[in-house]
Design a protein around this motif. Sequence first.
Motif, PDB file in Angstrom:
ATOM      1  N   PHE A  98       0.829  -1.204   0.000  1.00  0.00           N
ATOM      2  CA  PHE A  98       0.000   0.000   0.000  1.00  0.00           C
ATOM      3  C   PHE A  98       0.865   1.256   0.000  1.00  0.00           C
ATOM      4  CE2 PHE A  98       1.049  -0.655   4.403  1.00  0.00           C
ATOM      5  CZ  PHE A  98       1.065   0.609   4.989  1.00  0.00           C
ATOM      6  N   ASN A  99       0.227   2.340  -0.443  1.00  0.00           N
ATOM      7  CA  ASN A  99       0.765   3.694  -0.301  1.00  0.00           C
ATOM      8  C   ASN A  99      -0.431   4.634  -0.168  1.00  0.00           C
ATOM      9  OD1 ASN A  99      -0.197   4.248  -2.919  1.00  0.00           O
ATOM     10  ND2 ASN A  99       1.775   3.772  -3.875  1.00  0.00           N
ATOM     11  N   ALA A 100      -0.216   5.929  -0.295  1.00  0.00           N
ATOM     12  CA  ALA A 100      -1.311   6.884  -0.109  1.00  0.00           C
ATOM     13  C   ALA A 100      -2.330   6.835  -1.238  1.00  0.00           C
ATOM     14  CB  ALA A 100      -0.757   8.298   0.028  1.00  0.00           C
ATOM     15  N   ASP A 101      -1.994   6.198  -2.371  1.00  0.00           N
ATOM     16  CA  ASP A 101      -2.870   6.186  -3.535  1.00  0.00           C
ATOM     17  C   ASP A 101      -3.576   4.854  -3.761  1.00  0.00           C
ATOM     18  OD1 ASP A 101      -2.280   8.828  -4.219  1.00  0.00           O
ATOM     19  OD2 ASP A 101      -0.502   8.229  -5.345  1.00  0.00           O
ATOM     20  N   VAL A 102      -3.110   3.773  -3.129  1.00  0.00           N
ATOM     21  CA  VAL A 102      -3.703   2.454  -3.382  1.00  0.00           C
ATOM     22  C   VAL A 102      -3.404   1.511  -2.221  1.00  0.00           C
ATOM     23  CG1 VAL A 102      -1.658   1.621  -4.643  1.00  0.00           C
ATOM     24  CG2 VAL A 102      -3.894   0.571  -5.074  1.00  0.00           C
ATOM     25  N   VAL A 103      -4.360   0.627  -1.968  1.00  0.00           N
ATOM     26  CA  VAL A 103      -4.139  -0.504  -1.066  1.00  0.00           C
ATOM     27  C   VAL A 103      -4.431  -1.762  -1.881  1.00  0.00           C
ATOM     28  CG1 VAL A 103      -4.791  -1.672   1.064  1.00  0.00           C
ATOM     29  CG2 VAL A 103      -4.850   0.827   0.947  1.00  0.00           C
ATOM     30  N   ALA A 104      -3.430  -2.609  -2.032  1.00  0.00           N
ATOM     31  CA  ALA A 104      -3.571  -3.838  -2.819  1.00  0.00           C
ATOM     32  C   ALA A 104      -3.552  -5.031  -1.877  1.00  0.00           C
ATOM     33  CB  ALA A 104      -2.443  -3.960  -3.842  1.00  0.00           C
ATOM     34  N   ALA A 273      -7.282   4.058 -14.681  1.00  0.00           N
ATOM     35  CA  ALA A 273      -6.324   5.041 -14.175  1.00  0.00           C
ATOM     36  C   ALA A 273      -6.806   5.554 -12.823  1.00  0.00           C
ATOM     37  CB  ALA A 273      -6.167   6.200 -15.154  1.00  0.00           C
ATOM     38  N   ALA A 274      -5.860   5.970 -11.998  1.00  0.00           N
ATOM     39  CA  ALA A 274      -6.166   6.505 -10.681  1.00  0.00           C
ATOM     40  C   ALA A 274      -5.134   7.561 -10.346  1.00  0.00           C
ATOM     41  CB  ALA A 274      -6.158   5.392  -9.636  1.00  0.00           C
ATOM     42  N   ARG A 275      -5.356   8.276  -9.270  1.00  0.00           N
ATOM     43  CA  ARG A 275      -4.356   9.224  -8.806  1.00  0.00           C
ATOM     44  C   ARG A 275      -3.063   8.469  -8.501  1.00  0.00           C
ATOM     45  NH1 ARG A 275      -5.744  11.490  -3.135  1.00  0.00           N
ATOM     46  NH2 ARG A 275      -4.702   9.539  -2.534  1.00  0.00           N
ATOM     47  N   GLY A 276      -2.005   8.787  -9.239  1.00  0.00           N
ATOM     48  CA  GLY A 276      -0.713   8.174  -8.989  1.00  0.00           C
ATOM     49  C   GLY A 276      -0.599   6.716  -9.365  1.00  0.00           C
ATOM     50  N   ALA A 277      -1.520   6.194 -10.186  1.00  0.00           N
ATOM     51  CA  ALA A 277      -1.478   4.762 -10.490  1.00  0.00           C
ATOM     52  C   ALA A 277      -2.145   4.461 -11.829  1.00  0.00           C
ATOM     53  CB  ALA A 277      -2.160   3.950  -9.391  1.00  0.00           C
ATOM     54  N   LEU A 278      -1.732   3.352 -12.445  1.00  0.00           N
ATOM     55  CA  LEU A 278      -2.330   2.849 -13.675  1.00  0.00           C
ATOM     56  C   LEU A 278      -2.482   1.346 -13.546  1.00  0.00           C
ATOM     57  CD1 LEU A 278      -3.203   3.501 -16.658  1.00  0.00           C
ATOM     58  CD2 LEU A 278      -0.867   2.853 -17.318  1.00  0.00           C
ATOM     59  N   VAL A 279      -3.685   0.841 -13.844  1.00  0.00           N
ATOM     60  CA  VAL A 279      -3.959  -0.596 -13.839  1.00  0.00           C
ATOM     61  C   VAL A 279      -3.933  -1.085 -15.285  1.00  0.00           C
ATOM     62  CG1 VAL A 279      -5.621  -2.406 -13.269  1.00  0.00           C
ATOM     63  CG2 VAL A 279      -5.362  -0.431 -11.757  1.00  0.00           C
ATOM     64  N   CYS A 280      -3.108  -2.096 -15.550  1.00  0.00           N
ATOM     65  CA  CYS A 280      -2.953  -2.633 -16.902  1.00  0.00           C
ATOM     66  C   CYS A 280      -3.433  -4.081 -16.955  1.00  0.00           C
ATOM     67  CB  CYS A 280      -1.499  -2.574 -17.341  1.00  0.00           C
ATOM     68  SG  CYS A 280      -0.802  -0.916 -17.395  1.00  0.00           S
ATOM     69  N   SER A 281      -3.945  -4.476 -18.117  1.00  0.00           N
ATOM     70  CA  SER A 281      -4.406  -5.846 -18.340  1.00  0.00           C
ATOM     71  C   SER A 281      -3.536  -6.499 -19.398  1.00  0.00           C
ATOM     72  CB  SER A 281      -5.867  -5.849 -18.806  1.00  0.00           C
ATOM     73  OG  SER A 281      -6.716  -5.261 -17.842  1.00  0.00           O
ATOM     74  N   PHE A 282      -2.867  -7.584 -19.026  1.00  0.00           N
ATOM     75  CA  PHE A 282      -2.100  -8.379 -19.986  1.00  0.00           C
ATOM     76  C   PHE A 282      -2.902  -9.625 -20.308  1.00  0.00           C
ATOM     77  CE2 PHE A 282       1.156  -5.880 -17.783  1.00  0.00           C
ATOM     78  CZ  PHE A 282       1.824  -5.338 -18.868  1.00  0.00           C
ATOM     79  N   VAL A 283      -3.327  -9.732 -21.563  1.00  0.00           N
ATOM     80  CA  VAL A 283      -4.194 -10.831 -21.986  1.00  0.00           C
ATOM     81  C   VAL A 283      -3.529 -11.598 -23.122  1.00  0.00           C
ATOM     82  CG1 VAL A 283      -6.262  -9.539 -21.301  1.00  0.00           C
ATOM     83  CG2 VAL A 283      -5.430  -9.368 -23.654  1.00  0.00           C
ATOM     84  N   LEU A 363       4.158   6.410  -5.938  1.00  0.00           N
ATOM     85  CA  LEU A 363       4.635   6.411  -4.564  1.00  0.00           C
ATOM     86  C   LEU A 363       5.116   5.013  -4.175  1.00  0.00           C
ATOM     87  CD1 LEU A 363       1.878   8.588  -2.838  1.00  0.00           C
ATOM     88  CD2 LEU A 363       4.160   9.291  -3.612  1.00  0.00           C
ATOM     89  N   PRO A 364       6.146   4.901  -3.353  1.00  0.00           N
ATOM     90  CA  PRO A 364       6.651   3.582  -2.951  1.00  0.00           C
ATOM     91  C   PRO A 364       5.585   2.761  -2.229  1.00  0.00           C
ATOM     92  CG  PRO A 364       8.187   5.332  -2.338  1.00  0.00           C
ATOM     93  CD  PRO A 364       6.937   6.010  -2.780  1.00  0.00           C
ATOM     94  N   LEU A 365       5.570   1.479  -2.528  1.00  0.00           N
ATOM     95  CA  LEU A 365       4.642   0.559  -1.877  1.00  0.00           C
ATOM     96  C   LEU A 365       5.288  -0.038  -0.637  1.00  0.00           C
ATOM     97  CD1 LEU A 365       3.303  -1.268  -5.051  1.00  0.00           C
ATOM     98  CD2 LEU A 365       1.910   0.117  -3.502  1.00  0.00           C
ATOM     99  N   ALA A 366       4.587   0.011   0.475  1.00  0.00           N
ATOM    100  CA  ALA A 366       5.046  -0.614   1.709  1.00  0.00           C
ATOM    101  C   ALA A 366       4.366  -1.970   1.860  1.00  0.00           C
ATOM    102  CB  ALA A 366       4.709   0.273   2.906  1.00  0.00           C
TER     103      ALA A 366
END
Length: 385
Positions: A98-104, A273-283, A363-366
């Motif tokens: 996670f970081n301030a822009d995403v929690v995975a 797309a999101a603030r500070g992030a991009l989600v990509c699909s590899f198919v 942003l770095p992911l912790a």
Amino acid sequence: MLDRLVQGEVPRKHHIAFRDAGGRLLHEEAFTRAGFDGPYTLAYHRHRPHATHAAEVRHGFTLPQAAPPRALLKRHYRTQDLRAPSGPAVDARVPFLFNADVVAGLATPTAEDPVYFSNGDGDDLFFVFEGGGLLRTPLGDLRFAKDDYVYVPKGLLHRFVPDPGPQRWLSLEFPGGVHLPSQWRNDTGQLRMDAPYSHRDFRRVEWKGPMDEGIRELLVKRAGAFHGFRFDESPLDVVGWDGAVYPFAFPILNFQPRAGLVHLPPTWHGTFAARGALVCSFVPRVVDFHPEAIPCPYPHASVDVDELLFYVRGEFTSRRGVGPGSISHHPAGVMHGPHPGAYEGSIGARTTTELAVMLDCYLPLAATPAALEVEDPGYQESFVR
């Protein structure tokens, strides 16, 4: 947001008196984004949607906490080995990075939600690695299945009703919101004809109308904490709505991949797309067709972004030791690329069967303690020999 929908009964104009057949005044809810400047939905309730009592907090999933700082290394987490929590989706999420822009993280529900949930901290985007089910909201029901992305807007009351059988979903929470990349839209907001998907590829919420499931409890997540509320009446009392904010599903295999003479960068696979992030699909797709092309991704120095890759299935030409359910994390500041032999071994390939979800973020992911429990300790050295 996809487009504007109108479902059920709505008045001829917004913000005017609207009554049911018995003459009772209905209550208009303005469900808005960016204050009142962004997309919105107007829903018409039989009861006052804001009339709630404070109540005990009886549910809630694990919130992200950072493990102690570690060395800057390539990381691999085997979510297949996770001691996954059971119970409803509202309790069964485990954060990994996670970081301030995403929690995975991972969601592994084994039961339907016994309460309604509203995430006031961000949009939720799930990828259904295994399972399927129903998302129920006041705006209607959304069916979802394996290989679907499921989008739930920030602040929307909902609950999950999983189908029987195992459930494993990649969970992505975006505090800054998530949307379709702007490069895929024309000036009117319509998806461009050369976009990697069309409006027809998305499955929208299906209108059901007022119902009462007997559930009165609402759990709200806000500012990294859970808060309890209780209704006197069913909140699923909407007689109609119109707007552009609603849940939807997108089957990843509806993504239309592109190929070029030589290797295309990941941005061509951008799906959300999101603030500070991009989600990509590899198919599965045809790969590069220059006679001297190297289809395998080139080594690259990640000086600006952290890369998370969630492996779904197929042959991952650039990696070994990963499998369905694996999460790799390649942090900014350290070069990464294919495993030994993969670069040259890909020459002459014509297709790839890989299916994966990638997240690039600035942003770095912790990592959380749960991620450390399933980390592959030999991953860093696996790139050497």
